[in-house]
Design a protein around this motif. Sequence first.
Motif, PDB file in Angstrom:
ATOM      1  N   ASN B  19       1.296  -5.809  -5.032  1.00  0.00           N
ATOM      2  CA  ASN B  19       0.956  -4.989  -6.190  1.00  0.00           C
ATOM      3  C   ASN B  19       2.214  -4.786  -7.034  1.00  0.00           C
ATOM      4  OD1 ASN B  19       0.019  -3.156  -8.026  1.00  0.00           O
ATOM      5  ND2 ASN B  19      -0.501  -1.562  -6.536  1.00  0.00           N
ATOM      6  N   GLU B  55      -9.958   2.670  -5.487  1.00  0.00           N
ATOM      7  CA  GLU B  55      -8.663   3.093  -4.911  1.00  0.00           C
ATOM      8  C   GLU B  55      -7.619   1.983  -5.076  1.00  0.00           C
ATOM      9  OE1 GLU B  55      -9.834   4.160  -0.981  1.00  0.00           O
ATOM     10  OE2 GLU B  55     -10.750   6.038  -1.647  1.00  0.00           O
ATOM     11  N   GLN B  56      -8.045   0.750  -4.858  1.00  0.00           N
ATOM     12  CA  GLN B  56      -7.109  -0.365  -5.071  1.00  0.00           C
ATOM     13  C   GLN B  56      -6.724  -0.461  -6.545  1.00  0.00           C
ATOM     14  OE1 GLN B  56      -8.502  -4.140  -3.609  1.00  0.00           O
ATOM     15  NE2 GLN B  56      -8.035  -3.610  -1.489  1.00  0.00           N
ATOM     16  N   SER B  59      -4.070   2.033  -7.145  1.00  0.00           N
ATOM     17  CA  SER B  59      -2.983   2.105  -6.161  1.00  0.00           C
ATOM     18  C   SER B  59      -1.624   1.719  -6.747  1.00  0.00           C
ATOM     19  CB  SER B  59      -3.298   1.167  -4.986  1.00  0.00           C
ATOM     20  OG  SER B  59      -2.187   1.128  -4.112  1.00  0.00           O
ATOM     21  N   GLU B  61       0.820   1.316  -4.296  1.00  0.00           N
ATOM     22  CA  GLU B  61       1.445   0.760  -3.084  1.00  0.00           C
ATOM     23  C   GLU B  61       1.880  -0.674  -3.360  1.00  0.00           C
ATOM     24  OE1 GLU B  61       1.873   2.105   0.116  1.00  0.00           O
ATOM     25  OE2 GLU B  61       1.439   3.969  -0.973  1.00  0.00           O
ATOM     26  N   ILE B  64      -0.592  -4.339   0.113  1.00  0.00           N
ATOM     27  CA  ILE B  64      -1.900  -3.869   0.579  1.00  0.00           C
ATOM     28  C   ILE B  64      -2.453  -4.901   1.563  1.00  0.00           C
ATOM     29  CG2 ILE B  64      -4.289  -3.386  -0.147  1.00  0.00           C
ATOM     30  CD1 ILE B  64      -3.059  -2.234  -2.735  1.00  0.00           C
ATOM     31  N   HIS B 233      -7.346  -4.645  -9.546  1.00  0.00           N
ATOM     32  CA  HIS B 233      -7.655  -5.102  -8.190  1.00  0.00           C
ATOM     33  C   HIS B 233      -7.981  -6.593  -8.152  1.00  0.00           C
ATOM     34  CE1 HIS B 233     -11.841  -3.824  -9.423  1.00  0.00           C
ATOM     35  NE2 HIS B 233     -12.180  -4.886  -8.731  1.00  0.00           N
TER      36      HIS B 233
END
Lengths: 92, 453
Positions: B19, B55-56, B59, B61, B64, B233
């Motif tokens: 990401n 959520e992705q 995100s 983060e 993943i 995503h």
Amino acid sequence: MKRFDSLMTRCPKLGNEVTFSYCRVEQRNFPCTRIISCWPSLPVAAWLRETYPPEVLKSLGEQPSGDRLSIIFQTLESLKKKPGAGEKGGGQ
Amino acid sequence: MKEVKVLLKDDEIPRQWYNVQADLPTPMPPPLHPGTGQPLAPEDMARIFPMNLIEQEMSLERWIDIPEEVLEKLLLWRPSPLSRAYNFERILDSPVKIYYKNEGLSPAGSHKPNTAVAQAYYNKIFGIKRISTETGAGQWGSALSMACNMFGIECRVFMVRVSYDQKPYRRLMMQTWGADCFPSPSEITETGRRILADNPDSPGSLGIAISEAIEDIMDKEDCRYALGSVLNHVVLHQTIIGLEAHRQMEKIGVYPDVVIGCAGGGSNFAGLALPFVRDKIHGREVSVVAAEPTSCPTLTRGPYAYDFGDLAMTTPLLAMYTLGHDYVPAPIHAGGLRYHGMAPIVSHLVKERLVEPRAYNQLETFDAGVKWARAEGFIPAPETNHAIAAVVEEARRAKEEGREKTILFNWSGHGLVDLASYDAYLSGKLVNYSLPDEDIKRAKETVSRFPKP
């Protein structure tokens, strides 16, 4: 402009070839919002100005112009406004 | 014997997606709700996407995990080979080494299944029974049909009528994988029925097909919509391409000077490029090029990309298009950028100057694609031809500069179901039409009546 109808170009929205006649009516019988950039060598802008009054052009310009997220959320909004809509749905 | 393909073993497949948002020098502006102008909230999206994908989407983060069930399906064709295009290098006669990721080896023939499989999986575990989507030429529709079938989910695809009639093979692929493919406008939705009542011969449009797909899932708890480009995503799922390429190049001790992908919605480009953009952010020398069509100059002319709405405004600039590119005036920034369907991540990277956009016209892309097919055998998808045109240009530059370069690009799909496009090109139906003198004269007269700046 109909004399250009059989000319063909690749449609960046669809990913296949279309004729100019399609681009003239793509937006529910009105021209595609990308017709100007897809046909740079045709007198498209002049034709649009001659054919449609400014208020129609303005209204067409406000339509979702191929940006998928805009189309998705505008569709969602319009469906939510329908009677009986929005009573169910949501996530799990 | 020269080594043509660099392969990864199954157990070398990347286990995580990358990401890029975690490494961006400046954060991306939040996506705005087109209706309210406010940042999109998860609940805005919850009616159309499952929460695990939302959520992705949101995100930050860096890494993943790829679920085991997704990896199992991806292993049917992944890791895809990294190949050296020796034959193409030879005909370009330039000091370049050209490597490409062959994404045309997936069952659906393109990179699209990389996200279709992941999306089908996340919908499945969220309890979704049916996914609806729209498709133009059918690349996305066929990929999603295959993925839904893998996870036992029903799939409905609204395919724009003009493409449905023109692309029977992709429709048949969808049906073979068990999906319902409807020509849009269809009788399935109120939107479709209303349009057909007005015009039974409506050729449809992508906008209508999207509306039908959204209407089809509205207010149904176990149905959701899926999109094959643009979203964060989707881009995330595609990074497996670049992560594999990174490892493959490491294996042979090579690093690219230039990374190239074609950018329509941006996902295949980003999928290859983002792991290398990460290197660039951390100081590595690498050029990253997004190749797009001149007819859809989302990145190359973003700030000046006037659209239809501008016709109603007083600016005379758009009128210049009537006379062709020679008459396009010096760049003038419009009030706001309009990005038509490009992934916001890609637009952001262009703005940050981490990615260089270039535009190619349809004839030069097909010319490059035909040269490729005649050298390397594989017939590229027409979109892929944009990346190949950029490779050709990069090779020309290297020759002019007398500089050796290593080029990596994403061969995003094969063109075996797009041969009608090649037919249009080879039979001369696709032309860069030039206006006759009398039309130019007439257009000039029309422009002279427009308001002056």
